[in-house]
Design an enzyme around this catalytic site. Structure first.
Site, short mmCIF file in Angstrom:
data_model
loop_
_atom_site.label_atom_id
_atom_site.label_comp_id
_atom_site.label_asym_id
_atom_site.label_seq_id
_atom_site.Cartn_x
_atom_site.Cartn_y
_atom_site.Cartn_z
N GLY A 242 82.04 35.78 32.10
CA GLY A 242 81.21 36.30 32.72
C GLY A 242 81.48 37.61 31.44
N GLY A 245 81.52 43.73 33.06
CA GLY A 245 80.99 44.79 34.16
C GLY A 245 80.09 43.34 35.18
N GLY A 247 82.40 42.40 37.43
CA GLY A 247 82.25 42.32 38.77
C GLY A 247 83.78 41.21 39.06
CE LYS A 248 84.94 39.15 33.02
NZ LYS A 248 83.45 39.50 32.87
CG HIS A 465 58.41 54.94 13.50
ND1 HIS A 465 58.71 54.34 12.57
CD2 HIS A 465 58.97 54.35 14.82
CE1 HIS A 465 59.31 53.23 12.61
NE2 HIS A 465 59.67 53.26 13.85
CD GLU A 466 59.41 56.19 18.20
OE1 GLU A 466 59.05 54.95 19.23
OE2 GLU A 466 60.43 56.11 17.43
CG HIS A 469 57.68 51.28 18.17
ND1 HIS A 469 58.04 49.87 17.21
CD2 HIS A 469 58.13 52.25 17.36
CE1 HIS A 469 58.44 50.13 16.65
NE2 HIS A 469 58.84 51.45 16.57
#
Length: 681
Positions: A242, A245, A247-248, A465-466, A469
């Site tokens: 997986g 991070g 949880g292995k 610009h933002e 978006h």
């Protein structure tokens, strides 16, 4: 009780050091227990001239030992001030041995000269009728001191060598791997006889399927008859696969905490050493220890360190020692010998590079995929990590779970800790909802930099610009819902737009195209308003380009290329292209065409809503941060609100989307900050 009586404490090497120190102190005391007072040579001549000395011995022609006569003692006592040192020795001897006379010594530079002077004194005393002084030559041999002088340098060298070897071997005790001679021993940590990691399955939130299979493996060893009565065989190994991070390793810790059998834990890199044959030797020793304590569990974390496929790219990546270690591991896992009662767990996030012989049934019978947590699993993980925090009343955990799609268990743990740090920085007594939102911004976008120097024109360009978006994503049907837009510099970005991706398992062509158009809305707004473009769209262009190439060459979503995928999940064609030059040219043309179409589409949408775009940008310049409610005031509610029913029971494959407007100077910057919206099905 029998075990405790027979248990022997391990020998501590430091007892040797203590014994040497005690011996040195004893020798020093032995030589200083009966000290002889030293007097000056002229004092001796003066006493000899008066015939006050006796028992004169010339020791090794370098020292003279003598005693005082009875008359000499009386003379010294009568002249205390003149013979102060000799008188002190006399008084001390009288206290310890009444009536005795102490022995004195003189260190002489020249024995021949001393004998000649004594002869002159004897001639003078003889003429006066006094008894001459008899000087007896004595050869004194100190065998013990000679032995010490011979052995001490050798002992010091041996101790230094032992100290250096223990440092080189990386150990500090007599256990396996602690000394240079045990370098071929296994370095596994063993959990048994009450020793555990203090982690249980109750501490592992989410991961229901993976946890169920892991619990079953533990049950195999605890109650084997339950399965063998039906003719079943206990699985030999399970591979946890997986993303990082998820949880292995935590699952393995829970197994070590829950299992009532010996648990051997080590990393794949523990087998790697600069000496030839060490890796294979450590594998043999590991399985030897496990056989002696069977039933047992062996856990190898990051097994890709030794389990990479053999024989690939030999000229560039060859490592015979690593392959020897892997060969030994394959033999121990399922070779000619038997390893009954031993189950092997391993974890990796690079299952695609593992050797096929390692992955076959009979070695790793089960492959357990530990995926990113979905909505319900994220809620369970939050409940675990929120326990130690002081939270405000009625904190909406469901809201936090919905705001963190694509977060792994480690990310959520970091988010909770970051929120607590932010609350403490603000002198709060409780962690509030806003602290968690600020922590999300901090983790995804980076540290806020309000003091960054930005010109007025640059700030205006960033705002449009933002706003571009935000406008395109709001007006497109399949674009991700907007959360907020900001022009406050954060991390390496000068502005950012936050979206909340839908938790969907598959993505259609229309959804991908709308996502691309939304990403190009920032550059399109610059072109529309200012008539020129800037380098601020770097992360947008990188994301769009990768997405377009994935659609054409991986997902088969292009009519000209057709239903063909050139995706190589095993990484076998790292140095070759699986298609011709004509196909490569066609892919490049289709990618360029697709991106240009979406750019023109974004321009058209913004041109139709130029007045609203300008209003939104001005509002952004005024407030610096705007939210979904501000867009609803300008554009009204979206026509395509996704119903909650459409995402029920779907696992998340979409990470949080962060559209960053990078600074103009991008020569030394990594353009890989933006998150990808493509999936590998």
């Amino acid at each position: 009780m029998a075990n405790s009586n027979n248990k022997k404490s391990p020998f501590n090497f430091y007892w040797i050091y203590i014994a040497i120190i005690i011996a040195a102190i004893a020798i020093n005391y032995m030589y200083t227990a009966t000290p002889k007072a030293s007097v000056k040579l002229q004092t001796f001549y003066s006493l000899a001239d008066s015939n006050f000395v006796e028992n004169v011995e010339l020791v090794n022609r370098s020292r003279v030992d003598f005693k005082l006569t009875k008359e000499g003692v009386e003379f010294i006592q009568a002249n205390k001030d003149k013979f102060k040192v000799i008188n002190e020795s006399l008084e001390k001897e009288q206290r310890l041995n009444p009536g005795g006379s102490p022995e004195f010594q003189i260190v002489i530079p020249d024995a021949s000269n001393f004998v000649a002077n004594v002869e002159k004194i004897n001639e003078k005393n003889k003429a006066a009728g006094k008894t001459p002084i008899d000087v007896k030559p004595v050869e004194e041999v100190d065998y013990l001191r000679s032995i010490i002088n011979f052995l001490l340098p050798i002992i010091v060298l041996v101790l230094i060598w032992i100290f250096v070897m223990r440092r080189v071997s990386g150990g500090s005790g007599g256990g396996p791997g602690g000394q240079i001679f045990n370098i071929g021993k296994s370095r596994a940590q063993v959990y048994e006889k009450g020793r555990s990691t203090n982690v249980t399955f109750n501490d592992v939130a989410g991961l229901h399927g993976a946890k169920e299979e892991i619990q079953e493996i533990v049950d195999f060893l605890k109650n084997p008859s339950k399965y063998t009565e039906l003719g079943a065989k206990i699985p030999k190994g399970a591979l946890l696969v997986g993303p990082p991070g998820t949880g292995k390793t935590l699952l393995a810790k829970a197994v070590a905490g829950e299992a009532k059998v010996p648990f051997f834990s080590l990393s794949g890199s523990d087998f790697v050493e600069m000496f030839v044959g060490v890796g294979a030797s450590r594998v043999r020793d590991l399985f030897k220890q496990a056989k002696e304590k069977a039933p047992a569990i062996i856990f190898i974390d990051e097994i890709d360190a030794i389990g990479r496929a053999r024989g690939k790219h030999n000229g560039f990546n060859s490592n015979d020692e690593r392959e020897n270690t892997l060969n030994q591991l394959l033999t121990e896992m399922d070779g000619f010998g038997t390893n009954s009662g031993i189950i092997i767990l391993a974890a990796t996030n690079r299952a695609d590079v593992l050797d096929s012989a390692l992955m076959r049934a009979g070695r790793f019978d089960r492959q357990i995929y530990v995926d990113m947590p979905d909505l319900n699993e994220r809620k369970e993980i939050f409940l675990v990590h929120l326990k130690p925090l002081k939270l405000e009343e009625n904190l909406d955990i469901d809201f936090l779970s919905k705001q963190t799609p694509g977060f792994s268990g480690a990310d959520i743990a970091n988010l909770c800790n970051e929120a607590a740090l932010i609350a403490a920085r603000k002198q709060k007594t409780h962690v509030s909802k806003q602290d968690f939102l600020d922590a999300v911004d901090r983790i995804i976008g980076g540290l806020e930099k309000k003091d960054k120097i930005i010109t007025k024109d640059e700030k205006k360009a960033i705002a449009f610009h933002e706003a571009g978006h935000a406008t395109t994503s709001w007006l497109l049907q399949y674009a991700h819902p907007l959360v907020k837009v900001t022009i406050v510099p954060r991390g390496r970005s000068l502005g950012a737009a936050w979206y909340l991706p839908e938790e969907r398992q598959i993505t259609t062509t229309e959804q991908l195209l709308d996502d691309m158009c939304s990403a190009l809305g920032g550059r399109a707004a610059e072109q529309l308003i200012f008539g020129k473009i800037s380098t601020g769209a770097l992360s947008d262009l990188e994301k769009v380009t990768k997405q377009a190439y994935a659609m054409v060459s991986m997902y088969g979503l292009n009519n000209r290329i057709g239903n063909i995928s050139y995706y190589d999940s095993q990484g076998r064609d790292a140095f070759t292209k699986p298609y011709s030059e004509d196909t490569a040219r066609a892919i490049d043309e289709e990618v360029s065409k697709m991106i240009e179409e979406q750019y023109q589409r974004a321009l058209a949408i913004l041109s139709e809503n130029k007045d609203k775009l300008t209003l939104l940008a001005n509002k952004l310049l005024e407030k610096e941060v705007i939210f979904k409610e501000d867009l609803e005031e300008i554009f009204g509610k979206r026509q395509w609100e996704v119903s909650n029913d459409t995402i029920e029971n779907l696992t998340n494959t979409q990470p949080p989307n962060y559209e960053g407007n990078l600074p103009h100077n991008v020569e030394n910057q990594d353009p890989s900050d933006s998150f990808s919206n493509t999936e590998i099905l």
